[in-house]
Design a protein around this motif. Structure first.
Motif, PDB file in Angstrom:
ATOM      1  N   CYS A  16      49.574  79.715  53.674  1.00  0.00           N
ATOM      2  CA  CYS A  16      48.848  80.255  52.523  1.00  0.00           C
ATOM      3  C   CYS A  16      49.068  81.753  52.365  1.00  0.00           C
ATOM      4  N   CYS A  52      43.245  83.382  53.301  1.00  0.00           N
ATOM      5  CA  CYS A  52      44.230  82.328  53.566  1.00  0.00           C
ATOM      6  C   CYS A  52      43.628  81.071  54.201  1.00  0.00           C
ATOM      7  N   ALA A 109      52.102  81.779  50.377  1.00  0.00           N
ATOM      8  CA  ALA A 109      51.762  81.378  49.010  1.00  0.00           C
ATOM      9  C   ALA A 109      51.098  82.532  48.262  1.00  0.00           C
ATOM     10  N   ASN A 110      50.199  83.248  48.934  1.00  0.00           N
ATOM     11  CA  ASN A 110      49.527  84.381  48.291  1.00  0.00           C
ATOM     12  C   ASN A 110      50.512  85.489  47.937  1.00  0.00           C
ATOM     13  N   MET A 113      43.090  73.396  49.903  1.00  0.00           N
ATOM     14  CA  MET A 113      44.294  72.634  49.559  1.00  0.00           C
ATOM     15  C   MET A 113      44.283  71.261  50.229  1.00  0.00           C
ATOM     16  N   LEU A 128      49.497  76.257  44.475  1.00  0.00           N
ATOM     17  CA  LEU A 128      49.457  77.188  45.593  1.00  0.00           C
ATOM     18  C   LEU A 128      48.336  78.210  45.468  1.00  0.00           C
ATOM     19  N   THR A 129      47.472  78.044  44.462  1.00  0.00           N
ATOM     20  CA  THR A 129      46.359  78.966  44.268  1.00  0.00           C
ATOM     21  C   THR A 129      45.057  78.176  44.183  1.00  0.00           C
ATOM     22  N   LEU A 142      41.573  79.032  51.746  1.00  0.00           N
ATOM     23  CA  LEU A 142      42.485  78.464  50.750  1.00  0.00           C
ATOM     24  C   LEU A 142      43.209  77.254  51.318  1.00  0.00           C
ATOM     25  N   GLY A 143      43.661  77.349  52.567  1.00  0.00           N
ATOM     26  CA  GLY A 143      44.319  76.213  53.206  1.00  0.00           C
ATOM     27  C   GLY A 143      43.400  75.013  53.333  1.00  0.00           C
ATOM     28  N   VAL A 150      53.782  72.997  52.004  1.00  0.00           N
ATOM     29  CA  VAL A 150      53.439  74.227  51.277  1.00  0.00           C
ATOM     30  C   VAL A 150      54.577  75.228  51.379  1.00  0.00           C
TER      31      VAL A 150
END
Length: 299
Positions: free
Chosen positions: A276, A141, A279-280, A148, A297-298, A144-145, A15
């Motif tokens: 993340c 975050c 990424a954010n 993913m 990444l979203t 989100l991780g 990532v």
């Protein structure tokens, strides 16, 4: 059956490489450098280590890192004034206030003072509402991780039964919303759920985020299920007197004999949180400038 170990360190490195590549393109094509501002109030040792790590990784992927360390007795007015300055600083695309804050500061008031578009933690009430209604938002975050890693392992999550054990605003609730968004059938359970073991056994995806060490034994895991262990708990080391060790909310030793895939603790979900966050920040930069968001990444 023995579970596949989902390597969070390796995935987080991937990532960060994606983030770095996108940052390079933003610089080359648009003259933009994403900037992350982290605010630390007080001298909590664990928070200081975490903030240093965030700053180091921010720079490593080519972004600007702005660290603001304030004394523990900082007034609420002074902290809110700093956030206002960061909200209006065009070089800052992401703002993170390190929690927990000292007791005299109102965390909700502080978090909700951040511009929602720069709220890379995804904790602002506007982002919570947008996520809950399926609209574009900044996503917390850690969930989100987790999403993913699940997408990477399974591809499509559509139609899968997902059980989230934990109902916190930081992990449990947003995790459930993200899984709903990927067309899972979602159950939110917690420490007071009746027949919790039976509920967990119905899960194709089991996310443990309740904050109790090794609460979920292997016989609560459906054979072949994917287990995402968000828990980070420090307990006495069984073989080293006076020492401690980190464990998750799942009894890893028994669960890995049943699950199809599982994240370890440490080395699972944890490394994904900072990845993340980066990424954010890139996503926030792209949105602020009307540019295409980084693919993969979203949420």
């Amino acid at each position: 059956m023995r579970a596949k170990i989902i390597d969070g360190k390796e995935f987080a490195e991937r990532v960060r490489m994606q983030v770095g590549a996108h940052v390079a393109r933003l610089k080359d094509d648009h003259g933009l450098t994403p900037g992350l501002a982290v605010v630390l109030v007080g001298e909590d040792p664990a928070s200081e280590v975490y903030v240093r790590s965030k700053g180091k990784m921010t720079v490593e992927v080519g972004m600007e890192s702005f660290e603001h360390k304030l004394p523990a007795d900082t007034s609420e007015a002074d902290l809110l004034a700093l956030i206002d300055r960061l909200n209006n600083d065009p070089a800052v695309h992401g703002i993170l206030v390190q929690l927990p804050l000292p007791d005299h500061l109102d965390s909700d008031l502080v978090i909700n003072a951040i511009n929602p578009a720069k709220d890379v933690d995804g904790f602002h009430i506007s982002n919570v509402g947008l996520l809950g209604t399926g609209q574009k938002s900044m996503v917390p975050c850690t969930p989100l991780g987790c999403l993913m890693m699940l997408r990477d392992h399974h591809g499509s999550l559509s139609g899968m039964n997902a059980v989230v054990v934990g109902r916190s605003n930081i992990v449990g609730k947003p995790m459930a919303q993200l899984l709903l968004g990927d067309s899972c059938t979602v159950t939110i359970a917690h420490s007071r759920t009746k027949d919790l073991g039976e509920v967990c056994r119905g899960a194709d995806i089991l996310v443990a985020a309740v904050g109790r060490p090794e609460m979920i034994p292997g016989d609560w895991v459906r054979p072949g299920a994917t287990v995402i262990d968000v828990g980070i708990n420090r307990i006495p080391h069984p073989e080293k007197e006076g020492k401690t060790r980190l464990v998750g909310d799942v009894d890893f030793a028994s669960a890995k004999e049943v699950a199809g895939a599982i994240t370890p603790v440490p080395g699972g979900v944890g490394p994904m949180t900072i990845a993340c966050l980066l990424a954010n920040t890139v996503t926030a930069c792209c949105r602020a400038n009307g540019l295409e968001e980084p693919e993969g990444l979203t949420a």
